[in-house]
Design a protein around this motif. Sequence first.
Motif, PDB file in Angstrom:
ATOM      1  N   GLY A 179       0.835  -1.199   0.000  1.00 29.81           N
ATOM      2  CA  GLY A 179       0.000   0.000   0.000  1.00 29.81           C
ATOM      3  C   GLY A 179       0.861   1.237   0.000  1.00 29.81           C
ATOM      4  N   GLY A 225      -3.817   0.357  -8.817  1.00 26.37           N
ATOM      5  CA  GLY A 225      -4.586  -0.680  -8.138  1.00 26.37           C
ATOM      6  C   GLY A 225      -4.264  -0.875  -6.675  1.00 26.37           C
ATOM      7  N   PRO A 268      -4.027   0.019  -2.617  1.00 26.44           N
ATOM      8  CA  PRO A 268      -4.661   0.897  -1.632  1.00 26.44           C
ATOM      9  C   PRO A 268      -3.704   2.029  -1.278  1.00 26.44           C
ATOM     10  N   CYS A 284      -4.651   8.323   2.252  1.00 25.64           N
ATOM     11  CA  CYS A 284      -4.628   9.703   1.766  1.00 25.64           C
ATOM     12  C   CYS A 284      -4.938  10.657   2.910  1.00 25.64           C
ATOM     13  N   LYS A 342      -7.532   8.444  -6.647  1.00 25.59           N
ATOM     14  CA  LYS A 342      -8.520   7.710  -7.455  1.00 25.59           C
ATOM     15  C   LYS A 342      -8.291   7.954  -8.936  1.00 25.59           C
ATOM     16  N   GLY A 389      -5.690   5.818 -10.461  1.00 26.41           N
ATOM     17  CA  GLY A 389      -5.935   4.386 -10.518  1.00 26.41           C
ATOM     18  C   GLY A 389      -5.650   3.655  -9.226  1.00 26.41           C
ATOM     19  N   LEU A 390      -5.597   4.398  -8.114  1.00 23.54           N
ATOM     20  CA  LEU A 390      -5.355   3.800  -6.803  1.00 23.54           C
ATOM     21  C   LEU A 390      -6.680   3.667  -6.051  1.00 23.54           C
ATOM     22  N   GLU A 391      -6.638   2.955  -4.918  1.00 21.81           N
ATOM     23  CA  GLU A 391      -7.828   2.773  -4.089  1.00 21.81           C
ATOM     24  C   GLU A 391      -7.663   3.600  -2.812  1.00 21.81           C
ATOM     25  N   PRO A 392      -8.236   4.808  -2.776  1.00 25.15           N
ATOM     26  CA  PRO A 392      -7.981   5.693  -1.640  1.00 25.15           C
ATOM     27  C   PRO A 392      -8.600   5.207  -0.337  1.00 25.15           C
ATOM     28  N   LEU A 393      -7.837   5.401   0.744  1.00 25.21           N
ATOM     29  CA  LEU A 393      -8.298   5.125   2.101  1.00 25.21           C
ATOM     30  C   LEU A 393      -8.233   6.437   2.874  1.00 25.21           C
TER      31      LEU A 393
END
Length: 243
Positions: A54, A73, A75, A78, A88, A91-95
Amino acid sequence: MTDPILLLTRPEAAARRFLAELEVAAGRHLQAVIAPLLRIDEMTPPRPATSPAGLILTSERGARGAARMGYVGLPAWCVGPRTAQAAKAAGLEPLAGGGTAETLLAAILAAPDTGPLLHLRGDHQRGELVARLRAAGRDCAEALVYAQTARPLSDEGRALLDGTAPVVAPVFSPRSAALLAGCAPVAAPLALVAISAAAARPLAPLKARVTQATRPEAIAMIDATLEAHATFGSMEHSRGSGA
């Protein structure tokens, strides 16, 4: 009554975006001087030997750095909503990190340890995030994806601070606040808007009124800047008219 003039010292693209957002929120044109005190130079370091599970992003530029390094891709923790939007888009998965370095650290430590983390950051930082994560037993590395180089205040910005028109200056980081404080002394009536307590502290040498945003987010800075713009303009008009 003469409106205060905005002094915007963020890097130019960010300053112009913020001015556009202010004008949309205000519903009218606002007089402003854009005089960046920082220049951003993007960097693309090699990927570390250990692949991260991550990412940690404390700015939008970190998200853009992730894209340049080819990370997709994953996580990504942020610090705030604007960074999450950039993550986002990359292309990432924001937390969600809660808005500050402290809430970001707490969120990461409260979540399950899923493997190595990589903090993509600039060459100036505060909070010692990686060191504190390591001290808590997390595997965390860091990579520099942009540099922040100080710039002198432009002639137009200097003339504004040496003039008589009221000035409202928002500041978005402790470093930019310190650079602005280095422009003291200031002759112009000055109101300052800080994104956080940490950004407010270096402003003391300017001996000016400081308002702090209610949250360390862009929307709160828009609200606080427009409020300062309205109230400071009214105050200066009252002083000038002897009311």
